[in-house]
Design a protein around this motif. Structure first.
Motif, mmCIF file in Angstrom:
data_model
loop_
_atom_site.group_PDB
_atom_site.id
_atom_site.type_symbol
_atom_site.label_atom_id
_atom_site.label_comp_id
_atom_site.label_asym_id
_atom_site.label_seq_id
_atom_site.Cartn_x
_atom_site.Cartn_y
_atom_site.Cartn_z
ATOM 1 N N LEU A 168 0.818 -1.216 0.000
ATOM 2 C CA LEU A 168 0.000 0.000 0.000
ATOM 3 C C LEU A 168 0.851 1.265 0.000
ATOM 4 O O LEU A 168 0.536 2.241 -0.675
ATOM 5 N N CYS A 169 1.946 1.216 0.775
ATOM 6 C CA CYS A 169 2.746 2.425 0.980
ATOM 7 C C CYS A 169 4.025 2.455 0.139
ATOM 8 O O CYS A 169 4.623 3.511 -0.036
ATOM 9 N N GLY A 170 4.440 1.289 -0.339
ATOM 10 C CA GLY A 170 5.659 1.241 -1.136
ATOM 11 C C GLY A 170 6.844 0.745 -0.326
ATOM 12 O O GLY A 170 6.806 0.643 0.904
ATOM 13 N N ALA B 74 8.073 1.198 3.849
ATOM 14 C CA ALA B 74 8.152 -0.088 4.538
ATOM 15 C C ALA B 74 9.534 -0.311 5.144
ATOM 16 O O ALA B 74 9.667 -0.982 6.172
ATOM 17 N N ARG B 75 10.550 0.252 4.523
ATOM 18 C CA ARG B 75 11.911 0.072 5.050
ATOM 19 C C ARG B 75 12.083 0.741 6.408
ATOM 20 O O ARG B 75 12.987 0.371 7.171
ATOM 21 N N LEU B 76 11.223 1.704 6.737
ATOM 22 C CA LEU B 76 11.301 2.325 8.060
ATOM 23 C C LEU B 76 10.962 1.327 9.157
ATOM 24 O O LEU B 76 11.436 1.444 10.293
ATOM 25 N N VAL B 77 10.150 0.328 8.818
ATOM 26 C CA VAL B 77 9.769 -0.697 9.787
ATOM 27 C C VAL B 77 10.956 -1.592 10.135
ATOM 28 O O VAL B 77 10.965 -2.251 11.176
ATOM 29 N N LEU B 78 11.977 -1.589 9.284
ATOM 30 C CA LEU B 78 13.138 -2.457 9.512
ATOM 31 C C LEU B 78 13.919 -2.058 10.760
ATOM 32 O O LEU B 78 14.582 -2.897 11.368
ATOM 33 N N PHE B 79 13.830 -0.802 11.145
ATOM 34 C CA PHE B 79 14.588 -0.363 12.322
ATOM 35 C C PHE B 79 14.033 -0.976 13.614
ATOM 36 O O PHE B 79 14.812 -1.493 14.429
ATOM 37 N N VAL C 210 16.576 -7.915 3.323
ATOM 38 C CA VAL C 210 16.449 -8.978 2.322
ATOM 39 C C VAL C 210 15.096 -9.672 2.438
ATOM 40 O O VAL C 210 14.473 -10.022 1.425
ATOM 41 N N ILE C 211 14.624 -9.860 3.675
ATOM 42 C CA ILE C 211 13.305 -10.480 3.865
ATOM 43 C C ILE C 211 12.207 -9.581 3.279
ATOM 44 O O ILE C 211 11.278 -10.055 2.612
ATOM 45 N N LEU C 212 12.299 -8.277 3.513
ATOM 46 C CA LEU C 212 11.323 -7.350 2.937
ATOM 47 C C LEU C 212 11.382 -7.387 1.414
ATOM 48 O O LEU C 212 10.348 -7.472 0.736
ATOM 49 N N ASP C 213 12.585 -7.330 0.861
ATOM 50 C CA ASP C 213 12.728 -7.325 -0.598
ATOM 51 C C ASP C 213 12.230 -8.619 -1.214
ATOM 52 O O ASP C 213 11.837 -8.644 -2.393
ATOM 53 N N GLY D 225 23.728 -14.118 -4.376
ATOM 54 C CA GLY D 225 23.012 -12.854 -4.567
ATOM 55 C C GLY D 225 23.299 -11.930 -3.405
ATOM 56 O O GLY D 225 22.662 -12.034 -2.348
ATOM 57 N N LEU D 226 24.234 -11.031 -3.574
ATOM 58 C CA LEU D 226 24.728 -10.208 -2.475
ATOM 59 C C LEU D 226 23.977 -8.880 -2.390
ATOM 60 O O LEU D 226 23.881 -8.137 -3.381
ATOM 61 N N TYR D 227 23.461 -8.580 -1.205
ATOM 62 C CA TYR D 227 22.775 -7.310 -0.969
ATOM 63 C C TYR D 227 23.811 -6.238 -0.662
ATOM 64 O O TYR D 227 24.662 -6.402 0.221
ATOM 65 N N ARG D 228 23.732 -5.135 -1.403
ATOM 66 C CA ARG D 228 24.733 -4.075 -1.267
ATOM 67 C C ARG D 228 24.187 -2.823 -0.594
ATOM 68 O O ARG D 228 24.857 -1.795 -0.548
ATOM 69 N N GLY D 229 22.982 -2.907 -0.045
ATOM 70 C CA GLY D 229 22.374 -1.741 0.580
ATOM 71 C C GLY D 229 21.461 -1.020 -0.403
ATOM 72 O O GLY D 229 21.587 -1.174 -1.623
ATOM 73 N N GLY D 230 20.514 -0.259 0.138
ATOM 74 C CA GLY D 230 19.577 0.451 -0.722
ATOM 75 C C GLY D 230 18.753 -0.519 -1.547
ATOM 76 O O GLY D 230 18.132 -1.433 -1.001
#
Length: 323
Positions: A26-28, A32-37, A81-84, A237-242
């Motif tokens: 809904l929000c994008g 949603a990444r703010l919830v990661l904190f 990574v779980i969110l993505d 598959g390496l996560y590089r941030g962002g």
């Protein structure tokens, strides 16, 4: 540390996954990444075994005593990574900058019109390989998965992407059934994917050097590859941030050969080669390691000679299956 990954409760349930998915859709992705904190804070405060495992691993890979910031960064990468995963499984690839390395390795196999075993790990995002569908629309990806572990996440993903659910090969079913499903998928030219870094306490294991110390790796996937006589390609598959991921493919073997006369030594050599490549990419992306348990010490009461895993039974099923 005797706590094993099979014994740890999931950090959430189906409701939690559905809630964050609804919020993200809904929000994008950015909101949603703010919830990661708060998720990161939860792991830091409430999950002591995972926190200890993180410190142990980070000290090995960084070569220094890790700080709390290091541990938080690893947890945050895991949550990211779980969110993505929600977006990758819904094939929303335009949100991401995925840079593919080593694609020629797969192109060579596609030219032969043969299936390939893709061996991955709990390093970064294995779901990132789904961007291959953007490269080749006809590519079929079949995932060999233990659907009983992390059941809440598995059930949610099944509801979220029914097509993905239909492509999953259950590693917990009868070995002959699993073997037949894998072989049929490979015969159709599919990429059959397995995570091969995590040993269960009841697995047959090979003890090899990883990040400077002996560590157990399951032998079942390699026995399966040897029995099927198909190419094996490694994927990281390496996560590089962002929003960036680096997807690396490496040719491992056209055919995995295990010497019958010296089976244990032969398997150890093969798995050591894999562990060396895993260590290389782990050092390249140290905060991508998502094995939050004492990876180097499985329960000492378990017998390393018994193997009840579906993948190992599948290997046995292929070896016994008549031509």
């Amino acid at each position: 540390m005797k706590q094993q990954w099979l014994e740890r409760p999931e950090a959430g349930g189906v409701f939690g996954y559905r809630l964050i998915s609804l919020f993200a859709r809904l929000c994008g992705r950015a909101p949603a990444r703010l919830v990661l904190f708060p998720i990161t804070a939860f792991f830091l405060l409430k999950r002591a075994p995972e926190r200890r495992a993180s410190r142990d691993y980070l000290q090995r890979v960084l070569g220094r005593k890790p700080t709390l910031k290091d541990v938080a960064k690893q947890f945050h990468y895991f949550a990211s990574v779980i969110l993505d995963r929600l977006f990758l499984l819904s094939e929303s690839f335009k949100r991401f900058d995925v840079r593919v390395h080593g694609l020629d390795v797969l192109r060579a196999q596609w030219a032969k019109k043969q299936g390939v075993l893709i061996f991955g790990s709990h390093l970064g995002s294995f779901d990132a390989l789904r961007v291959l569908g953007e490269v080749r629309k006809d590519v079929k990806v079949r995932v060999v998965l233990d659907i009983e572990h992390n059941a809440a996440l598995t059930n949610f993903l099944h509801a979220f992407n029914p097509e993905l659910a239909r492509s999953i090969i259950n590693a917990r079913q009868d070995g002959a059934v699993t073997a037949l499903a894998i072989k049929e998928a490979l015969d159709e030219g599919a990429l059959v994917t397995l995570l091969v870094d995590r040993a269960r306490p009841d697995n047959q294991m090979s003890i090899v050097n990883f990040l400077g110390d002996p560590a157990p790796f399951p032998t079942g996937p390699w026995q399966l590859a040897a029995a099927l006589k198909v190419p094996v390609v490694l994927c990281f598959g390496l996560y590089r941030g962002g929003n960036r991921y680096d997807l690396h493919f490496e040719a491992f073997a056209d055919t995995v050969r295990v010497e019958r006369s010296n089976r244990e030594t032969s398997l150890n050599a093969i798995i050591q080669r894999y562990a060396d490549r895993l260590a290389h990419y782990t050092r390249n992306a140290p905060y991508n390691w998502f094995n939050f348990y004492d990876f180097w010490h499985l329960n000492s009461t378990s017998s390393p000679s018994s193997d009840n895993s579906g993948v190992a039974r599948a290997a046995d099923g292929v070896e016994r299956r008549p031509d």
